[in-house]
Design a protein around this motif. Structure first.
Motif, mmCIF file in Angstrom:
data_model
loop_
_atom_site.group_PDB
_atom_site.id
_atom_site.type_symbol
_atom_site.label_atom_id
_atom_site.label_comp_id
_atom_site.label_asym_id
_atom_site.label_seq_id
_atom_site.Cartn_x
_atom_site.Cartn_y
_atom_site.Cartn_z
ATOM 1 N N PRO A 256 0.829 -1.206 0.000
ATOM 2 C CA PRO A 256 0.000 0.000 0.000
ATOM 3 C C PRO A 256 0.873 1.270 0.000
ATOM 4 O O PRO A 256 2.015 1.243 0.471
ATOM 5 C CB PRO A 256 -0.796 -0.106 1.305
ATOM 6 C CG PRO A 256 -0.753 -1.567 1.652
ATOM 7 C CD PRO A 256 0.572 -2.067 1.172
ATOM 8 N N PHE A 257 0.335 2.373 -0.503
ATOM 9 C CA PHE A 257 1.084 3.628 -0.538
ATOM 10 C C PHE A 257 0.222 4.756 0.009
ATOM 11 O O PHE A 257 -1.007 4.669 0.042
ATOM 12 C CB PHE A 257 1.558 3.951 -1.961
ATOM 13 C CG PHE A 257 0.466 4.009 -2.986
ATOM 14 C CD1 PHE A 257 -0.200 5.202 -3.264
ATOM 15 C CD2 PHE A 257 0.089 2.862 -3.676
ATOM 16 C CE1 PHE A 257 -1.210 5.257 -4.215
ATOM 17 C CE2 PHE A 257 -0.928 2.903 -4.631
ATOM 18 C CZ PHE A 257 -1.584 4.103 -4.892
ATOM 19 N N ASP A 258 0.867 5.815 0.453
ATOM 20 C CA ASP A 258 0.159 6.946 1.048
ATOM 21 C C ASP A 258 -0.823 7.559 0.048
ATOM 22 O O ASP A 258 -0.468 7.808 -1.106
ATOM 23 C CB ASP A 258 1.149 8.034 1.494
ATOM 24 C CG ASP A 258 1.955 7.605 2.709
ATOM 25 O OD1 ASP A 258 1.521 6.666 3.395
ATOM 26 O OD2 ASP A 258 3.018 8.214 2.958
ATOM 27 N N GLY A 259 -2.047 7.792 0.506
ATOM 28 C CA GLY A 259 -3.055 8.397 -0.342
ATOM 29 C C GLY A 259 -3.731 7.418 -1.273
ATOM 30 O O GLY A 259 -4.575 7.808 -2.085
ATOM 31 N N GLY A 260 -3.381 6.138 -1.180
ATOM 32 C CA GLY A 260 -3.926 5.143 -2.099
ATOM 33 C C GLY A 260 -5.124 4.402 -1.564
ATOM 34 O O GLY A 260 -5.579 3.425 -2.181
ATOM 35 N N LYS A 261 -5.682 4.859 -0.426
ATOM 36 C CA LYS A 261 -6.815 4.149 0.166
ATOM 37 C C LYS A 261 -7.840 5.147 0.671
ATOM 38 O O LYS A 261 -7.490 6.201 1.207
ATOM 39 C CB LYS A 261 -6.343 3.270 1.328
ATOM 40 C CG LYS A 261 -7.452 2.449 1.976
ATOM 41 C CD LYS A 261 -6.904 1.561 3.080
ATOM 42 C CE LYS A 261 -8.019 0.713 3.715
ATOM 43 N NZ LYS A 261 -7.498 -0.186 4.780
ATOM 44 N N ALA A 262 -9.129 4.843 0.460
ATOM 45 C CA ALA A 262 -10.198 5.703 0.960
ATOM 46 C C ALA A 262 -11.478 4.893 1.093
ATOM 47 O O ALA A 262 -11.677 3.893 0.398
ATOM 48 C CB ALA A 262 -10.424 6.902 0.032
ATOM 49 N N GLU A 263 -12.344 5.319 2.011
ATOM 50 C CA GLU A 263 -13.664 4.707 2.189
ATOM 51 C C GLU A 263 -14.730 5.783 2.061
ATOM 52 O O GLU A 263 -14.542 6.919 2.518
ATOM 53 C CB GLU A 263 -13.754 4.028 3.564
ATOM 54 C CG GLU A 263 -12.811 2.843 3.712
ATOM 55 C CD GLU A 263 -12.951 2.171 5.076
ATOM 56 O OE1 GLU A 263 -13.714 2.706 5.914
ATOM 57 O OE2 GLU A 263 -12.306 1.132 5.292
ATOM 58 N N GLY A 264 -15.830 5.451 1.410
ATOM 59 C CA GLY A 264 -16.917 6.408 1.238
ATOM 60 C C GLY A 264 -16.533 7.590 0.371
ATOM 61 O O GLY A 264 -17.074 8.684 0.518
ATOM 62 N N PHE A 265 -15.636 7.353 -0.576
ATOM 63 C CA PHE A 265 -15.139 8.430 -1.443
ATOM 64 C C PHE A 265 -16.120 8.676 -2.585
ATOM 65 O O PHE A 265 -16.591 7.743 -3.225
ATOM 66 C CB PHE A 265 -13.771 8.036 -2.006
ATOM 67 C CG PHE A 265 -13.151 9.076 -2.888
ATOM 68 C CD1 PHE A 265 -12.468 10.153 -2.351
ATOM 69 C CD2 PHE A 265 -13.246 8.982 -4.271
ATOM 70 C CE1 PHE A 265 -11.892 11.110 -3.156
ATOM 71 C CE2 PHE A 265 -12.671 9.928 -5.096
ATOM 72 C CZ PHE A 265 -11.990 10.999 -4.526
ATOM 73 N N GLN A 266 -16.446 9.945 -2.851
ATOM 74 C CA GLN A 266 -17.400 10.290 -3.907
ATOM 75 C C GLN A 266 -16.710 11.040 -5.043
ATOM 76 O O GLN A 266 -15.827 11.856 -4.814
ATOM 77 C CB GLN A 266 -18.526 11.171 -3.358
ATOM 78 C CG GLN A 266 -19.504 10.452 -2.449
ATOM 79 C CD GLN A 266 -20.691 11.330 -2.077
ATOM 80 O OE1 GLN A 266 -20.599 12.550 -2.075
ATOM 81 N NE2 GLN A 266 -21.825 10.709 -1.771
ATOM 82 N N PHE A 267 -17.132 10.756 -6.269
ATOM 83 C CA PHE A 267 -16.702 11.563 -7.410
ATOM 84 C C PHE A 267 -17.736 11.435 -8.523
ATOM 85 O O PHE A 267 -18.567 10.525 -8.529
ATOM 86 C CB PHE A 267 -15.298 11.172 -7.888
ATOM 87 C CG PHE A 267 -15.224 9.873 -8.655
ATOM 88 C CD1 PHE A 267 -15.281 9.865 -10.050
ATOM 89 C CD2 PHE A 267 -15.073 8.663 -7.994
ATOM 90 C CE1 PHE A 267 -15.181 8.682 -10.766
ATOM 91 C CE2 PHE A 267 -14.977 7.469 -8.698
ATOM 92 C CZ PHE A 267 -15.031 7.481 -10.083
ATOM 93 N N LEU A 268 -17.677 12.387 -9.463
ATOM 94 C CA LEU A 268 -18.599 12.416 -10.590
ATOM 95 C C LEU A 268 -17.949 11.758 -11.797
ATOM 96 O O LEU A 268 -16.863 12.158 -12.228
ATOM 97 C CB LEU A 268 -18.987 13.855 -10.917
ATOM 98 C CG LEU A 268 -19.779 14.574 -9.817
ATOM 99 C CD1 LEU A 268 -19.829 16.071 -10.074
ATOM 100 C CD2 LEU A 268 -21.199 14.012 -9.734
ATOM 101 N N VAL A 269 -18.580 10.768 -12.325
ATOM 102 C CA VAL A 269 -18.029 10.015 -13.449
ATOM 103 C C VAL A 269 -18.042 10.884 -14.712
ATOM 104 O O VAL A 269 -19.026 11.567 -15.012
ATOM 105 C CB VAL A 269 -18.838 8.722 -13.697
ATOM 106 C CG1 VAL A 269 -18.244 7.945 -14.884
ATOM 107 C CG2 VAL A 269 -18.848 7.852 -12.443
ATOM 108 N N GLY A 270 -16.923 10.867 -15.429
ATOM 109 C CA GLY A 270 -16.855 11.551 -16.717
ATOM 110 C C GLY A 270 -16.561 13.038 -16.643
ATOM 111 O O GLY A 270 -16.633 13.729 -17.667
ATOM 112 N N GLU A 271 -16.227 13.556 -15.442
ATOM 113 C CA GLU A 271 -15.973 14.987 -15.317
ATOM 114 C C GLU A 271 -14.518 15.292 -14.983
ATOM 115 O O GLU A 271 -14.177 16.393 -14.548
ATOM 116 C CB GLU A 271 -16.929 15.609 -14.297
ATOM 117 C CG GLU A 271 -18.383 15.459 -14.731
ATOM 118 C CD GLU A 271 -19.323 16.450 -14.089
ATOM 119 O OE1 GLU A 271 -18.858 17.312 -13.316
ATOM 120 O OE2 GLU A 271 -20.539 16.366 -14.371
ATOM 121 N N GLY A 272 -13.649 14.315 -15.182
ATOM 122 C CA GLY A 272 -12.215 14.554 -15.058
ATOM 123 C C GLY A 272 -11.711 14.704 -13.646
ATOM 124 O O GLY A 272 -10.592 15.192 -13.430
#
Length: 438
Positions: A179-195
């Motif tokens: 594993p590496f720093d910043g490579g793990k998250a839970e409940g992370f949200q993002f908008l698909v297709g918006e870069g």
């Protein structure tokens, strides 16, 4: 008496300053007598402390102040008489060798401003950008306004994520199984297709349903902002927790009124958007063309720079970098070991450009006129809901007015250069100008 100016280097000079010992002593005595009136000491009434006690306590510091004051006056007078434009502060030291009787002599070493000779502006080549606000740009802005007010509703479990959807995921990345720093998250949200995520990451998530998991490889670009993983390949495990479809508001009277346009008319909305976009395009085009004009101007000059001015500008840039780190929450940012040398090229460019612009302004009467300042402030204020308050805000502060004046002067200089130079117009699309390509 004529002032002898000794040239030590390209811009470095030295002159000798003489101070009369009697005059210094008289001034020291006068200041000590003034101090005597307020000096307090055990066993004496206020104002009755013996002069020898006052002199013992304050004599050295008073003499130091008097010498510094007198040297400052003597240096300013000598520089004026010699017609010197001094850059920075002089370094003053006691002069070696015998001085005339009753005189103390000091060497003042300093730099002078260079002679700024500007080449023929008619030989300069400048690419001048142009751009227009078209219907497509207005359409795009309307869609941005709708997206800013969109809502989301959970998709049925049978439907996969599509462009425009908001997904909630858990993910973990590993490089060579670690594993590496910043490579793990839970409940992370993002908008698909918006870069918002790397393209490979979005591609892997696109089509996944709530409850699904997937492992996929991802190659970080060489120029990725995370230096520890840039250029490396990671394996990611992603689990989709939720998929939500976007709902864009209807482009109707109610929506338009919610934007502050009372009549709710689509024509009014588009006209308002066009005015705002044209204002933004004007500022961006002006900034771009000003930069191009200044770059062409720098190619027409070549002169030595006062080290004092470059050092001062370097220090300003260094302090600005530390302030930026502090604003980002970096601990002990004011003590960050930032090498000053990394700012030197930028400092030299700024000093060279500043001296060149000042010479051009002086030689061609390009100073900001009151009506130009007022027009610029009025234009800035138009993008706010209460323009009159913004105008008053600018007009009430000298520092803000000085900043406006600097912008107007730079605009005058850019316009002057463009009026003399070989100009080639380069039409830009609205997207290119606004950095919205792709």
């Amino acid at each position: 008496m004529a002032i002898t100016v000794e040239t030590l280097d390209k811009l470095e000079r030295r002159i000798t300053l003489s101070l009369a010992a009697d005059a210094l002593k008289n001034e020291v005595d006068a200041r000590l007598k003034k101090l005597q009136r307020t000096t307090k000491a055990d066993g004496f009434r206020p104002g009755k402390v013996p002069m020898n006690v006052v002199a013992q306590r304050y004599g050295y510091s008073v003499q130091y102040e008097v010498v510094n004051d007198q040297l400052g006056v003597a240096f300013a007078k000598a520089a004026h008489e010699a017609g010197l434009r001094v850059a920075g502060q002089p370094t003053i030291s006691e002069k070696e060798g015998d001085a005339a009787e009753g005189q103390l002599q000091f060497d003042a070493t300093f730099e002078v401003y260079p002679e700024v000779a500007i080449g023929d502006l008619a030989s300069a080549e400048v690419e001048r950008a142009t751009a227009e606000v078209n219907e497509a740009a207005i359409d795009r802005t309307v869609e941005i306004l709708r997206k800013q007010r969109r809502t989301f509703a959970q998709r049925p479990a049978t439907e996969g994520a599509a462009d425009g959807d908001r997904v909630t995921i858990d993910f973990e990345g590993k490089i060579d199984g670690v594993p590496f720093d910043g490579g793990k998250a839970e409940g992370f949200q993002f908008l698909v297709g918006e870069g918002q995520m790397l393209e490979a990451f979005e591609k892997a998530v696109r089509g996944m349903k709530a409850g699904e998991s997937k492992t996929f490889p991802l190659a970080f670009p060489e120029d990725y902002h995370g230096k520890d993983v840039a250029g490396k390949e990671a394996d990611f495990l992603v689990t989709v927790k939720k998929v939500e479809a976007q709902n864009l508001p209807e482009l109707n009277e109610e929506f338009i009124k919610s934007l502050g346009l009372a009549d709710g008319s689509i024509d009014t909305l588009r006209a308002d958007i066009k005015r705002n976009l044209e204002r933004e395009v004007k500022f961006r085009i002006a900034a771009r063309n000003k930069a191009a004009a200044m770059e062409a101007l720098l190619k027409l000059v070549d002169f030595d720079l006062p080290k004092a001015l470059v050092d001062a500008e370097t220090e300003r840039l260094l302090e600005g970098a530390r302030a930026d780190l502090k604003a980002r929450g970096i601990p002990d940012a004011d003590k960050a070991p930032i090498p000053a040398e990394m700012f030197k090229p930028q400092a030299e460019r700024r000093v060279r450009l500043g001296l060149t612009v000042a010479e051009l302004v002086k030689a061609n009467d390009l100073a900001a006129k009151p009506e130009q300042l007022q027009a610029h402030i009025n234009e800035l204020a138009q993008s706010y809901e209460q323009p009159a308050q913004v105008v008053a805000w600018y007009m009430s502060d000298r520092q803000r007015m000085a900043e406006v004046e600097a912008v107007v002067i730079e605009g005058n200089v850019a316009d002057f250069i463009l009026s003399k130079a070989k100009v080639t117009d380069k039409p830009l699309s609205f997207e290119e100008l606004m950095g919205q390509q792709g």
